[in-house]
Design an enzyme around this catalytic site. Structure first.
Site, PDB file in Angstrom:
ATOM      1  N   ASP B 195      99.247  38.493  42.456  1.00 56.16           N
ATOM      2  CA  ASP B 195      97.918  38.268  43.019  1.00 56.16           C
ATOM      3  C   ASP B 195      97.376  36.935  42.500  1.00 56.16           C
ATOM      4  O   ASP B 195      97.355  36.681  41.280  1.00 56.16           O
ATOM      5  CB  ASP B 195      96.987  39.422  42.613  1.00 56.16           C
ATOM      6  CG  ASP B 195      95.651  39.332  43.312  1.00 56.16           C
ATOM      7  OD1 ASP B 195      95.493  39.975  44.369  1.00 56.16           O
ATOM      8  OD2 ASP B 195      94.768  38.599  42.797  1.00 56.16           O
ATOM      9  N   ASN B 203      88.276  30.027  48.092  1.00 60.28           N
ATOM     10  CA  ASN B 203      87.798  30.107  49.470  1.00 60.28           C
ATOM     11  C   ASN B 203      86.311  29.777  49.562  1.00 60.28           C
ATOM     12  O   ASN B 203      85.882  29.026  50.442  1.00 60.28           O
ATOM     13  CB  ASN B 203      88.029  31.528  50.015  1.00 60.28           C
ATOM     14  CG  ASN B 203      89.385  31.639  50.710  1.00 60.28           C
ATOM     15  OD1 ASN B 203      89.993  30.622  51.048  1.00 60.28           O
ATOM     16  ND2 ASN B 203      89.852  32.859  50.898  1.00 60.28           N
ATOM     17  N   HIS B 208      88.268  27.904  53.598  1.00 62.16           N
ATOM     18  CA  HIS B 208      89.505  28.654  53.882  1.00 62.16           C
ATOM     19  C   HIS B 208      90.726  27.756  54.000  1.00 62.16           C
ATOM     20  O   HIS B 208      91.849  28.187  53.705  1.00 62.16           O
ATOM     21  CB  HIS B 208      89.324  29.490  55.155  1.00 62.16           C
ATOM     22  CG  HIS B 208      88.414  30.661  54.942  1.00 62.16           C
ATOM     23  ND1 HIS B 208      88.828  31.797  54.286  1.00 62.16           N
ATOM     24  CD2 HIS B 208      87.100  30.852  55.239  1.00 62.16           C
ATOM     25  CE1 HIS B 208      87.826  32.662  54.218  1.00 62.16           C
ATOM     26  NE2 HIS B 208      86.751  32.111  54.797  1.00 62.16           N
ATOM     27  N   ASP B 212      94.151  28.522  52.243  1.00 56.79           N
ATOM     28  CA  ASP B 212      95.434  28.577  52.976  1.00 56.79           C
ATOM     29  C   ASP B 212      96.459  27.656  52.338  1.00 56.79           C
ATOM     30  O   ASP B 212      97.658  27.974  52.288  1.00 56.79           O
ATOM     31  CB  ASP B 212      95.225  28.180  54.446  1.00 56.79           C
ATOM     32  CG  ASP B 212      94.502  29.271  55.229  1.00 56.79           C
ATOM     33  OD1 ASP B 212      94.329  30.378  54.674  1.00 56.79           O
ATOM     34  OD2 ASP B 212      94.118  29.010  56.387  1.00 56.79           O
ATOM     35  N   GLU B 238      95.639  37.597  49.341  1.00 59.99           N
ATOM     36  CA  GLU B 238      96.294  36.728  48.353  1.00 59.99           C
ATOM     37  C   GLU B 238      97.302  37.508  47.509  1.00 59.99           C
ATOM     38  O   GLU B 238      97.685  37.077  46.428  1.00 59.99           O
ATOM     39  CB  GLU B 238      95.243  36.063  47.442  1.00 59.99           C
ATOM     40  CG  GLU B 238      94.519  36.988  46.466  1.00 59.99           C
ATOM     41  CD  GLU B 238      93.283  37.653  47.079  1.00 59.99           C
ATOM     42  OE1 GLU B 238      93.271  37.845  48.317  1.00 59.99           O
ATOM     43  OE2 GLU B 238      92.345  37.969  46.332  1.00 59.99           O
TER      44      GLU B 238
END
Lengths: 172, 324
Positions: B195, B203, B208, B212, B238
């Protein structure tokens, strides 16, 4: 069975690489047919035509089961079984297998074998002669499905056909 | 077979060519022979050429050996070829010989072609045709194309588009098989649950697109640091799962640590405020921490929680499963 001298096992095919380092695994088709049709002649002479056909059918049945066990193992579904069988029969120059119809639920198939090892090119004698093939196909289908098949040749080179056509139906 | 040899025309012609002088009776007989021969030929031509040939042999030919048989066979041939031309592949031809054999061969090929097409329609894309030249080429090209399309669809269905890793669906399909193999071979299997640390902040703070970028980078790193026999998936958001068949706990932990160290050194120059990112790992091993996919995932998830609780950017191995 005690006392059997020729009880079949795949070992009887032998280690061809060891035994034929120069000549290899191939031979001319005439040789195969010479053996097959001299066998037929003698067996028919001694036991009659019907019994000769029965013997060839039974031998084919045994060969089909053994062939499945040793060459076609691992086919998980019918398309794969057909594919493997087509490939093996072509690679071993036994014949070109094609399926015309297959209804496994009803236990009914129609298939053809072209350029068949046993009969292609023989004179037209007016009779289907591929009794060994009938047994062989019944053995293959039986080993794959676990059912008993009756295979009947309906068209043959020896009745003027250009391909041998067989019907196969589950009987048990 | 000597079909037609008993027709009177042969005798008649033979008589004429021999040059024998005929009396009136012989002349009439020869004339009759010619007439009958002409009628017979017309009859046979009619079977071959006419739309509606006679259905039966005229009575005067019933006594001519083999003529009626020949007539009936030609009629059968006519019916059979008409059926073939109309696409009826179930017609039968009770006739022997070269022409019959060739037509039956054509029928056999067409019936096999039908079966092959049905097999393709049912999803068997291994079928290839070796009959009818250009048709075979076109058919086989079509099946090749279908196979490529199917492979693409299959790949799209099991692959995460952002990271290029396999997805959760693939893992769900694969885990039972991997565990069955591990059981069969008596080998361990390590499962890493990864994680990304503080991903929400990335974010929220950077948008975003920045998030990404981190996920894509992690996807690339996991692809680069796993073997063909490993399974690296994006589990969702994630979170990522990596399955390492054959790896016991210590080897699994070492590889997880290698991945962690590699990831924390990755640079994200566009993200000025967060030029680097880290992740935490929970590790569970089959069979010690569970013998089902669900049990292993749960054990790895609990270990991941401990990693987060322990300060993040570290690897934690699941606690030994206790019997109920």
């Amino acid at each position: 069975m005690g006392g059997r001298k020729y009880l079949f096992s795949w070992d009887m095919i032998g280690d061809i690489g060891l035994g034929r380092p120069n000549l290899g695994p191939l031979m001319r088709l005439e040789t195969y047919r010479l053996m097959e049709f001299t066998f037929r002649d003698v067996i028919e002479r001694r036991h009659g035509t019907e019994e000769a056909d029965r013997i060839f059918h039974e031998a084919g049945l045994l060969a089909g089961k053994e062939f499945f066990d040793h060459v076609l193992q691992g086919a998980s579904d019918f398309p794969e079984f057909v594919r493997k069988t087509q490939q093996a029969l072509a690679e071993l120059s036994i014949g070109i297998l094609r399926i015309e119809k297959a209804d496994l639920a009803a236990g009914s198939l129609v298939l053809t074998v072209s350029e068949d090892l046993d009969c292609s090119g023989l004179p037209d004698i007016g009779d289907q002669i591929c009794t060994y093939d009938e047994g062989f196909l019944a053995g293959l289908l039986g080993a794959f499905t676990g059912k008993t098949f009756r295979v009947k040749e309906v068209d043959c080179w020896c009745t003027g056909g250009r391909t041998c056509r067989f019907t196969a139906d589950v009987v048990a | 077979m000597h079909r037609g040899s008993d027709l009177p025309v042969h005798g008649g012609r033979g008589g004429l060519t021999a040059g024998r002088r005929a009396d009136d009776s012989e002349g009439r007989s020869m004339a009759d022979g010619h007439d009958r021969c002409g009628t017979a030929l017309s009859l046979l031509r009619s079977v071959l050429y006419d739309a509606t040939p006679p259905a039966e042999v005229p009575p005067e030919f019933k006594d001519v050996a083999d003529f009626e048989t020949l007539f009936r066979e030609l009629m059968s041939l006519r019916t059979y070829t008409t059926a073939l031309s109309e696409g009826d592949l179930n017609a039968s031809l009770d006739m022997r010989g070269r022409v019959s054999g060739a037509l039956k061969g054509l029928q056999a090929n067409l019936r096999h072609l039908t079966w092959q097409t049905q097999a393709v329609a049912a999803g068997d894309l291994t079928q290839r045709v070796q009959f009818l030249g250009e048709f075979a080429t076109a058919f086989n090209t079509m099946v090749d194309h279908l196979q490529e399309l199917q492979d693409q669809l299959r790949d799209q269905a099991v692959r995460d588009p952002l990271t290029g890793l396999l997805n959760r669906r693939y893992l769900a399909e694969t885990m039972p098989r991997e565990l069955a193999r591990a059981t069969r071979e008596g080998r361990p299997l390590a499962l890493l649950m990864i994680d990304v640390d503080h991903f929400k902040q990335v974010n929220d703070a950077l948008g975003h697109a920045a998030g990404d970028q981190v996920l894509r980078a992690l996807g690339g790193l996991l692809r680069a640091m796993t073997r063909a026999s490993d399974v690296a998936c994006r589990w969702g958001g994630e979170e990522f799962v990596v399955v390492l068949p054959g790896a016991p706990a210590d080897a699994g932990a070492r590889r997880a640590e290698d991945m962690r160290l590699a990831f924390q050194t990755l640079a994200f120059p566009d993200q000025a405020s967060r030029a680097h990112s880290t992740f935490s790992v929970g590790l569970a091993v089959f069979p010690a921490h569970g013998d089902t996919p669900e049990a292993l995932l749960e054990a790895a998830d609990r270990a991941l929680y401990r990693a987060k609780e322990g300060g993040r950017n570290c690897v934690r191995v699941a606690a030994q499963a206790t019997s109920a």
